[in-house]
Design a protein around this motif. Sequence first.
Motif, PDB file in Angstrom:
ATOM      1  N   GLU A  71       0.850  -1.188   0.000  1.00 17.05           N
ATOM      2  CA  GLU A  71       0.000   0.000   0.000  1.00 17.05           C
ATOM      3  C   GLU A  71       0.889   1.243   0.000  1.00 17.05           C
ATOM      4  N   GLU A  72       0.569   2.195  -0.854  1.00 13.63           N
ATOM      5  CA  GLU A  72       1.363   3.407  -0.975  1.00 13.63           C
ATOM      6  C   GLU A  72       0.465   4.623  -0.814  1.00 13.63           C
ATOM      7  N   VAL A  73       0.962   5.635  -0.118  1.00 11.91           N
ATOM      8  CA  VAL A  73       0.205   6.864   0.112  1.00 11.91           C
ATOM      9  C   VAL A  73       0.863   7.992  -0.671  1.00 11.91           C
ATOM     10  N   ILE A  82      -3.797  10.286  -1.010  1.00 10.55           N
ATOM     11  CA  ILE A  82      -4.451   9.258  -1.819  1.00 10.55           C
ATOM     12  C   ILE A  82      -3.796   7.929  -1.482  1.00 10.55           C
ATOM     13  N   THR A  83      -4.540   7.042  -0.830  1.00 11.40           N
ATOM     14  CA  THR A  83      -4.018   5.736  -0.423  1.00 11.40           C
ATOM     15  C   THR A  83      -4.387   4.703  -1.479  1.00 11.40           C
ATOM     16  N   VAL A  84      -3.381   4.009  -2.015  1.00 11.93           N
ATOM     17  CA  VAL A  84      -3.580   3.061  -3.107  1.00 11.93           C
ATOM     18  C   VAL A  84      -3.085   1.696  -2.656  1.00 11.93           C
ATOM     19  N   GLY A  85      -3.983   0.703  -2.668  1.00  7.98           N
ATOM     20  CA  GLY A  85      -3.643  -0.645  -2.250  1.00  7.98           C
ATOM     21  C   GLY A  85      -3.523  -1.596  -3.419  1.00  7.98           C
ATOM     22  N   MET A  89      -5.009   1.652  -8.651  1.00  5.50           N
ATOM     23  CA  MET A  89      -4.045   2.479  -9.374  1.00  5.50           C
ATOM     24  C   MET A  89      -4.356   3.949  -9.177  1.00  5.50           C
ATOM     25  N   VAL A  90      -3.387   4.783  -9.522  1.00  2.28           N
ATOM     26  CA  VAL A  90      -3.545   6.218  -9.376  1.00  2.28           C
ATOM     27  C   VAL A  90      -2.954   6.904 -10.600  1.00  2.28           C
ATOM     28  N   LEU A  91      -3.649   7.930 -11.079  1.00  3.23           N
ATOM     29  CA  LEU A  91      -3.139   8.754 -12.164  1.00  3.23           C
ATOM     30  C   LEU A  91      -2.551  10.027 -11.564  1.00  3.23           C
ATOM     31  N   LEU A  92      -1.311  10.331 -11.927  1.00  4.73           N
ATOM     32  CA  LEU A  92      -0.576  11.444 -11.346  1.00  4.73           C
ATOM     33  C   LEU A  92      -0.232  12.456 -12.443  1.00  4.73           C
ATOM     34  N   PRO A  93      -0.568  13.734 -12.243  1.00  3.54           N
ATOM     35  CA  PRO A  93      -0.343  14.740 -13.289  1.00  3.54           C
ATOM     36  C   PRO A  93       1.120  15.086 -13.480  1.00  3.54           C
ATOM     37  N   ARG A  94       1.408  15.743 -14.563  1.00  2.50           N
ATOM     38  CA  ARG A  94       2.756  16.196 -14.876  1.00  2.50           C
ATOM     39  C   ARG A  94       3.031  17.536 -14.205  1.00  2.50           C
ATOM     40  N   ASP A  95       4.328  17.854 -14.118  1.00  2.22           N
ATOM     41  CA  ASP A  95       4.798  19.174 -13.675  1.00  2.22           C
ATOM     42  C   ASP A  95       4.346  19.555 -12.272  1.00  2.22           C
ATOM     43  N   VAL A  96       4.254  18.575 -11.369  1.00  3.00           N
ATOM     44  CA  VAL A  96       3.958  18.880  -9.964  1.00  3.00           C
ATOM     45  C   VAL A  96       4.891  18.055  -9.071  1.00  3.00           C
ATOM     46  N   PHE A  97       5.219  18.612  -7.915  1.00  2.13           N
ATOM     47  CA  PHE A  97       5.956  17.875  -6.903  1.00  2.13           C
ATOM     48  C   PHE A  97       4.957  17.177  -5.987  1.00  2.13           C
ATOM     49  N   MET A  98       5.214  15.908  -5.705  1.00  5.92           N
ATOM     50  CA  MET A  98       4.376  15.139  -4.787  1.00  5.92           C
ATOM     51  C   MET A  98       5.279  14.379  -3.827  1.00  5.92           C
ATOM     52  N   VAL A  99       4.674  13.819  -2.785  1.00  4.16           N
ATOM     53  CA  VAL A  99       5.407  13.032  -1.804  1.00  4.16           C
ATOM     54  C   VAL A  99       4.733  11.677  -1.683  1.00  4.16           C
ATOM     55  N   THR A 100       5.528  10.621  -1.516  1.00  8.26           N
ATOM     56  CA  THR A 100       4.981   9.291  -1.341  1.00  8.26           C
ATOM     57  C   THR A 100       5.528   8.652  -0.075  1.00  8.26           C
ATOM     58  N   ASN A 101       4.673   7.894   0.605  1.00  8.86           N
ATOM     59  CA  ASN A 101       5.053   7.180   1.823  1.00  8.86           C
ATOM     60  C   ASN A 101       4.688   5.707   1.680  1.00  8.86           C
TER      61      ASN A 101
END
Length: 305
Positions: A71-73, A82-85, A89-101
């Motif tokens: 599972e990834e957040v 957004i918690t994905v097990g 799946m998750v769609l992530l946009p371009r040109d943005v900074f995000m963090v994953t745990n």
Amino acid sequence: MASRTHQTLSDLGADGTNSLVIPQGLHDFVDAQVVMEHGQQAIFHKRILSSAFGVEFYNSCPCLGYIIKGEEVFITPTGEEITVGAGEMVLLPRDVFMVTNFSGSDGPLEALLFFFDDTVIREFERQSPGHSAHPTSRIGAYKIDHHNSLNGFMRSMIDIYKTIDGTRELLHTKLMELLFLIAAEDEPMRLRSFLHENCSDSGKRNIRHLMREHCAHNLSVHDYAHLSGRSVSAFNREFKRQFGVAPSKWLIEQRLTRARDAVLSTDASITEIGFEIGYESTSHFIAQFKSMFGTTPKRLRLEQL
């Protein structure tokens, strides 16, 4: 700053001093393997064995992440989690900074990452029924729930294509197939809106705007050159023409200026401040700080009391 080559993605989270530009930055990590790749079209298989918290990344093109195990957040720029097990799946946009745990307490994290360039998106829009429909309001990152047909597609990527030296044409075909499957199983208008807002003629970006927008992130000159749409040598030349100094020197000055502000406005330790702006060595940080400001961080703080 130390090279990332042969590090794991868990190391990047523990290090905390650098941001990862993907997909190209994934090549530096042993737990991310290429399935197929051509330009910015790519499929990666990642398998993280231990916990990875606070991994900051920047998508240079839209990405779909499918979780096989674990599972990834994902934390968006607005703070949404957004918690994905497994099977999602998750769609992530371009040109943005995000963090994953990711917490490794229940075993490894295994996932597939799909990266779509403008060529794939435009072809899908041309072939997709209802492609002329007006897009809805801005979508941003969003999660797609479990679907049997999508899971079957993902299993085929692991069972078949990891052992095949995929051609450019095969990669393009698989990315198109995935988009059509999502449109058939999920909300097609949501997908079209996401792709519409994440398709652009990237070309060369304005360097001043790029640096104003992203200089607070600890990226390398190579990363900034890629984001600007230039080679490293062309980026260095154009940057020096516009700013009057080399980008490496300018970035050091910007980071040390942020450090000075933190010294004067926070109670964080000198080591913590240096680490936050990308210095693994406190002595190196102090030496560069003194060279720029004529005093050490500790002395500067004491002088303000």
